[in-house]
Scaffold this motif. Structure first.
Motif, short mmCIF file in Angstrom:
data_model
loop_
_atom_site.label_atom_id
_atom_site.label_comp_id
_atom_site.label_asym_id
_atom_site.label_seq_id
_atom_site.Cartn_x
_atom_site.Cartn_y
_atom_site.Cartn_z
N GLU A 46 12.99 -7.04 -10.37
CA GLU A 46 11.65 -7.02 -10.95
C GLU A 46 11.23 -5.60 -11.27
O GLU A 46 11.67 -4.64 -10.65
CB GLU A 46 10.63 -7.65 -10.00
CG GLU A 46 10.43 -6.90 -8.70
CD GLU A 46 9.34 -7.51 -7.84
OE1 GLU A 46 8.77 -8.56 -8.19
OE2 GLU A 46 9.04 -6.91 -6.78
N ALA A 60 3.57 -2.71 -11.86
CA ALA A 60 3.43 -4.09 -11.44
C ALA A 60 2.16 -4.20 -10.60
O ALA A 60 1.80 -3.27 -9.87
CB ALA A 60 4.64 -4.52 -10.62
N ASP A 61 1.52 -5.34 -10.68
CA ASP A 61 0.27 -5.53 -9.92
C ASP A 61 0.48 -5.32 -8.42
O ASP A 61 -0.40 -4.83 -7.72
CB ASP A 61 -0.29 -6.93 -10.17
CG ASP A 61 -0.87 -7.09 -11.55
OD1 ASP A 61 -1.03 -8.24 -12.00
OD2 ASP A 61 -1.15 -6.07 -12.22
N SER A 62 1.66 -5.68 -7.95
CA SER A 62 1.93 -5.61 -6.51
C SER A 62 1.98 -4.18 -5.97
O SER A 62 1.88 -3.99 -4.76
CB SER A 62 3.24 -6.33 -6.20
OG SER A 62 4.31 -5.74 -6.91
N VAL A 63 2.14 -3.20 -6.86
CA VAL A 63 2.26 -1.81 -6.39
C VAL A 63 1.15 -0.90 -6.91
O VAL A 63 1.08 0.27 -6.52
CB VAL A 63 3.63 -1.20 -6.77
CG1 VAL A 63 4.77 -2.09 -6.27
CG2 VAL A 63 3.74 -0.96 -8.26
N LYS A 86 4.72 -1.69 2.51
CA LYS A 86 4.63 -2.98 3.19
C LYS A 86 6.03 -3.56 3.36
O LYS A 86 6.94 -3.22 2.60
CB LYS A 86 3.80 -3.95 2.35
CG LYS A 86 2.42 -3.45 1.97
CD LYS A 86 1.73 -4.43 1.03
CE LYS A 86 0.34 -3.93 0.62
NZ LYS A 86 -0.33 -4.88 -0.32
N GLU A 88 7.14 -6.26 2.42
CA GLU A 88 7.57 -6.93 1.18
C GLU A 88 8.02 -5.94 0.11
O GLU A 88 8.50 -6.36 -0.95
CB GLU A 88 6.44 -7.82 0.62
CG GLU A 88 5.09 -7.14 0.50
CD GLU A 88 4.18 -7.42 1.70
OE1 GLU A 88 4.69 -7.38 2.85
OE2 GLU A 88 2.98 -7.64 1.47
N ASP A 89 7.90 -4.65 0.36
CA ASP A 89 8.44 -3.65 -0.55
C ASP A 89 9.93 -3.41 -0.28
O ASP A 89 10.58 -2.67 -1.03
CB ASP A 89 7.69 -2.32 -0.40
CG ASP A 89 6.25 -2.41 -0.86
OD1 ASP A 89 5.38 -1.83 -0.17
OD2 ASP A 89 5.99 -3.06 -1.89
#
Length: 120
Positions: A46, A60-63, A86, A88-89
């Motif tokens: 991704e 990306a929104d997640s970062v 996190k 999840e990273d």
């Protein structure tokens, strides 16, 4: 030929920081856009973020708000500063670069990846 080599990965505790670097070398005329991607176990690769030749960035929104991409054109490098990490990273992080390697010829090149593990 062009080579991209990432460095800076490792193990970090949640909430910590890491800085990844990617150095491009070889037959380089112009480096256009640069990017960072990641792939976690069992998941597809991704996009993390990109930076254009004009230094415009996209994340990306997640970062967003935690990661920052920068580039040093004199050194042909792109960096990824990762803060507030996190679990999840956790992933293998890859850099890529859109490089003109001959007049009128460009393609995207990939690095070999560097492991980032976020765990207590």
């Amino acid at each position: 030929q062009v080579q991209l080599v990432e460095s800076g990965g490792g193990l970090v505790q949640p909430g910590g920081s890491l800085r990844l670097s990617c150095a491009a070398s070889g037959s380089i005329l112009v480096i256009n856009a640069l990017g960072w991607y990641r792939q976690a176990p069992g998941k597809e690769r991704e996009l993390v973020g990109t930076i254009t030749s004009g230094r415009s960035t996209n994340y990306a929104d997640s970062v967003k708000g935690r990661f920052t991409i920068s580039r040093d054109n004199a050194k042909n490098t792109v960096n990824l500063q990762m803060n507030s990490l996190k679990p999840e990273d956790t992933a293998v992080y890859y850099c890529n670069a859109d490089i003109m390697y001959r007049l009128g010829l460009s393609r995207v090149w990939w690095g070999q990846g560097t492991q980032v593990t976020v765990s207590s």
